[in-house]
Design an enzyme around this catalytic site. Structure first.
Site, PDB file in Angstrom:
ATOM      1  N   HIS A   1       0.843  -1.195   0.000  1.00 44.78           N
ATOM      2  CA  HIS A   1       0.000   0.000   0.000  1.00 44.78           C
ATOM      3  C   HIS A   1       0.880   1.247   0.000  1.00 44.78           C
ATOM      4  O   HIS A   1       1.240   1.754   1.076  1.00 44.78           O
ATOM      5  CB  HIS A   1      -0.910   0.004   1.225  1.00 44.78           C
ATOM      6  CG  HIS A   1      -1.810  -1.185   1.325  1.00 44.78           C
ATOM      7  ND1 HIS A   1      -1.359  -2.438   1.700  1.00 44.78           N
ATOM      8  CD2 HIS A   1      -3.140  -1.318   1.081  1.00 44.78           C
ATOM      9  CE1 HIS A   1      -2.379  -3.281   1.700  1.00 44.78           C
ATOM     10  NE2 HIS A   1      -3.466  -2.631   1.327  1.00 44.78           N
TER      11      HIS A   1
ATOM     12  N   HIS B   1     -28.899 -15.037  24.460  1.00 45.27           N
ATOM     13  CA  HIS B   1     -27.869 -14.822  25.471  1.00 45.27           C
ATOM     14  C   HIS B   1     -27.179 -16.113  25.903  1.00 45.27           C
ATOM     15  O   HIS B   1     -26.242 -16.069  26.706  1.00 45.27           O
ATOM     16  CB  HIS B   1     -28.477 -14.139  26.701  1.00 45.27           C
ATOM     17  CG  HIS B   1     -28.746 -12.683  26.500  1.00 45.27           C
ATOM     18  ND1 HIS B   1     -29.470 -12.188  25.436  1.00 45.27           N
ATOM     19  CD2 HIS B   1     -28.368 -11.590  27.225  1.00 45.27           C
ATOM     20  CE1 HIS B   1     -29.544 -10.871  25.519  1.00 45.27           C
ATOM     21  NE2 HIS B   1     -28.876 -10.485  26.591  1.00 45.27           N
TER      22      HIS B   1
ATOM     23  N   HIS C   1      -3.863   3.036  -3.484  1.00 47.11           N
ATOM     24  CA  HIS C   1      -4.114   2.522  -2.136  1.00 47.11           C
ATOM     25  C   HIS C   1      -3.427   1.188  -1.875  1.00 47.11           C
ATOM     26  O   HIS C   1      -2.627   1.076  -0.953  1.00 47.11           O
ATOM     27  CB  HIS C   1      -5.617   2.375  -1.874  1.00 47.11           C
ATOM     28  CG  HIS C   1      -5.903   1.680  -0.577  1.00 47.11           C
ATOM     29  ND1 HIS C   1      -5.920   2.347   0.632  1.00 47.11           N
ATOM     30  CD2 HIS C   1      -6.155   0.376  -0.289  1.00 47.11           C
ATOM     31  CE1 HIS C   1      -6.168   1.479   1.605  1.00 47.11           C
ATOM     32  NE2 HIS C   1      -6.318   0.274   1.073  1.00 47.11           N
TER      33      HIS C   1
ATOM     34  N   GLU D   1     -18.411  -3.570  24.171  1.00 47.33           N
ATOM     35  CA  GLU D   1     -17.606  -4.769  24.370  1.00 47.33           C
ATOM     36  C   GLU D   1     -16.358  -4.786  23.501  1.00 47.33           C
ATOM     37  O   GLU D   1     -15.267  -5.141  23.961  1.00 47.33           O
ATOM     38  CB  GLU D   1     -18.441  -6.032  24.094  1.00 47.33           C
ATOM     39  CG  GLU D   1     -19.579  -6.263  25.049  1.00 47.33           C
ATOM     40  CD  GLU D   1     -20.874  -5.611  24.601  1.00 47.33           C
ATOM     41  OE1 GLU D   1     -21.924  -5.882  25.219  1.00 47.33           O
ATOM     42  OE2 GLU D   1     -20.841  -4.827  23.627  1.00 47.33           O
TER      43      GLU D   1
END
Length: 661
Positions: free
Chosen positions: A32, A472, A263, A410
């Site tokens: 890159h 869950h 890129h 999280e």
């Protein structure tokens, strides 16, 4: 730190980065080049006039941290490390960019070379790691004082980093905590792989970061004095700063600059040759003229005096021994005595508690004995049982606190803990439900890849959580985590195994540990003193057969009690039955073959039980064995009803064993 503005032109120094990036990518035939070429001016100013570091002592504890969050532009970092004089980043390493065994991997990998502060490539991770580094710095200032700890964290992030959700989470947390020594230099080139960024985003990034509580600035990313001015304005800040650096991707490539073509692909020999002309860089590939090299080496040497002054302060500091041990990651004297006393108490008065509660009990002892332990939870403190009396909240006003309220973030929590561990001086642990390791997974993987001591306290580990239902209830998660290299998963069966699991996690310095803990209460299964940490062996014989063993029942966590109940029935019927607790596959598999055979006898009928998917258990039960496990997702009901409904019962183990005798 002194200003090391070189006698050579800034443009020549920046062009050295551009040329090395072009040449390395061209030689590797992949890479890159666009970002290193576009951000070369920003990086040159940062490394010659602002950043505090000393290549001669690359692990100086009070150095500034530089995180290349846009890790695909790795040649920018490698070029900087080579030019400033890091001994292990030779020109040969640059020539071997992206080759097997080189230090110059396609994306920066922590541990491959000095100066690579973290592994980046998955976008946004580096920025979140940097938030963790800034948290660690603030905490250590509060603990040891600014004479020993006073440094900043700089991030180079791209458009993609700021699109990734983890960066939103981390930036919000950083603003809330007022991490004023954190500076993000945003490569605002407005190009992504698919083309212009306006194909996908139209949000006002500066307004968004201002809403997070950041200071913001905008600068021409190709004007060195403007860049320096922006960096100077970050000194003495009272909140983190985002500097939007307006750049041209692939700067200097005459036909490709400003486009996605620069890129992620080599420019091509013709474009590289024309770029040399455009930039006024007539030198052959991988050649840096002496004056430019000398100017860069002078920039690298500018931190030596400040580092030496810091070492003198450390030498006379009352905190010297504690600081050195803490930064080295050593556990303090006395922690083992606290642990031993805790385990002895569990043997004397065996509690019937959930292993999440047992974890809290262990942490009460451990956090009091180990000041480096910093906990937290993703808005589930009362459920994960991660906070103790010793861990007061870490806040903007009280950075000496040792408990971080991460909020419902999280992924951010996991990435921030990686940054804290990488910084050193702290041992992070954080909690959520086991099912939400799905949100944490990219960062858990990086914990493992980088070999960082991070402890994931994952509670509510099975259908045993009950009424919250299948959204869950983790069923595939243990298998998924066990599949990840260098992760140790521990699923303890009672309070003693939980305490032992914590000892394993803290003594393990080369990778992360996942503690899978129950919501429901579990009766004690370990009620006598053991000569060693049995959980550290991964598996052991918990209950021996009364005579010759014909059946071996193997369980983990809450299902060990089910195996013990099945053993009672089988033994009553005259079938010699051994029960093995197997809290960690990884640790058990690391023991020698003789020990494994002594625990799980291949000459017996082997039946395993776990309230998760059966995948992987075949290695322990063999072709003739059986696994009592989940065949699909769970359901919403009280835990006892779910165990009966899904057939994870003592009767099921007894039947499976008898069928195979």
């Amino acid at each position: 730190m002194t200003d090391a503005r070189p006698r050579v032109r800034h443009a020549d120094m920046a062009n050295a980065i551009r040329a090395l990036a072009m040449d390395a990518v061209e030689r590797a035939k992949s890479g890159h080049p666009g970002m290193p070429m576009g951000m070369a001016d920003v990086a040159t100013v940062l490394f010659t006039r602002t950043l505090r570091y000393d290549p001669a002592v690359p692990h100086w504890a009070d150095r500034d941290r530089f995180v290349l969050s846009a890790g695909h532009g790795s040649m920018l970092l490698y070029a900087l490390l080579h030019l400033t004089g890091y001994a292990d980043m030779t020109m040969d390493e640059l020539r071997n960019f992206r080759q097997l065994g080189s230090r110059t991997a396609g994306h920066p990998e922590h541990g491959h070379a000095a100066g690579i502060e973290t592994t980046t490539g998955p976008l946004g991770q580096g920025l979140a790691n940097a938030v963790g580094m800034a948290i660690a710095e603030r905490h250590l200032v509060a603990r040891f004082g600014a004479d020993l700890v006073d440094h900043r964290t700089f991030v180079l992030a791209g458009d993609g980093c700021l699109m990734e959700g983890v960066s939103h989470e981390a930036a919000s947390l950083a603003g809330h905590l007022g991490l004023a020594k954190l500076v993000v230099m945003w490569d605002d080139n407005r190009i992504s792989i698919d083309g212009p960024t306006d194909l996908t985003v139209s949000d006002d990034v500066l307004v968004r970061f201002a809403a997070y509580g950041w200071a913001t600035d905008t600068v021409d990313g190709h004007d060195p004095e403007a860049i320096h001015g922006a960096l100077e304005r970050t000194r003495g800040a009272t909140r983190p700063t985002l500097v939007a650096c307006r750049t041209i991707i692939g700067f200097g490539a005459p036909t490709k600059q400003g486009t996605a073509a620069t890129h992620g692909s080599p420019l091509g020999a013709d474009e590289v040759a024309r770029a040399r002309e455009t930039l006024g860089w007539p030198h052959p590939p991988f050649e840096v003229p002496g004056a430019v090299r000398d100017a860069w080496r002078a920039a690298g040497a500018r931190g030596a005096a400040e580092r030496a002054a810091w070492e003198r302060r450390l030498a006379v500091s009352a905190h010297r021994a504690a600081f050195a041990a803490t930064v080295a990651g050593d556990l303090p004297e006395g922690w083992r005595a606290a642990y031993d006393a805790h385990v002895a108490g569990l043997i004397t008065n065996p509690p019937t508690v959930a292993t999440r509660k047992a974890s809290e009990m262990a942490l009460e002892a451990l956090t009091a004995a180990i000041p480096a332990l910093i906990g937290g939870s993703a808005d589930l403190t009362g459920s994960n049982n991660t906070k103790t009396k010793a861990t007061t909240p870490f806040t903007k006003a009280a950075p000496g606190g040792r408990y971080i309220y991460y909020g419902v973030r999280e992924h951010c929590m996991a990435a921030v803990m990686n940054g804290m561990a990488l910084h050193g001086g702290v041992i992070p642990y954080g909690g959520t439900f086991l099912v939400f390791t799905d949100y944490c997974r990219p960062s858990i993987r990086l914990s493992a890849l980088m070999g960082q001591r991070v402890v994931y306290v994952m509670t509510h580990d099975s259908i045993g959580l009950g009424e919250d239902g299948p959204t869950h209830q983790p069923v595939e998660h243990l298998a998924s985590l066990r599949a990840m290299p260098n992760v140790v998963v521990l699923r303890p069966a009672d309070a003693v195994e939980t305490a032992e699991a914590w000892a394993v996690a803290l003594e393990r310095r080369d990778g992360p540990t996942v503690l899978a803990l129950s919501r429901q209460n579990l009766a004690p299964v370990r009620t006598s003193t053991a000569p060693r940490n049995l959980t550290a062996q991964g598996g052991y014989v918990l209950a021996e057969a009364s005579g010759k063993a014909r059946v071996t029942l193997i369980g983990t966590g809450s299902e060990v009690a089910i195996a013990l109940a099945a053993r009672t029935t089988l033994e009553a019927g005259g079938v010699g039955t051994r029960v093995v607790s197997l809290p960690s596959w990884e640790l058990f598999d690391a023991t020698d073959a003789a020990y494994r055979r002594s625990v799980i006898d291949p000459g017996t009928v082997r039946v395993a039980v776990e309230a998760g998917v059966a995948q992987g258990w075949e290695r322990y039960v063999g072709e003739g064995g059986a696994v009592v496990a989940m065949a699909g997702f769970g359901a919403s009901a009280p835990a006892p009803a779910l165990y009966d409904h899904f057939g994870i019962t003592p009767a099921a183990l007894v039947a499976a064993a008898r069928e195979r005798l």
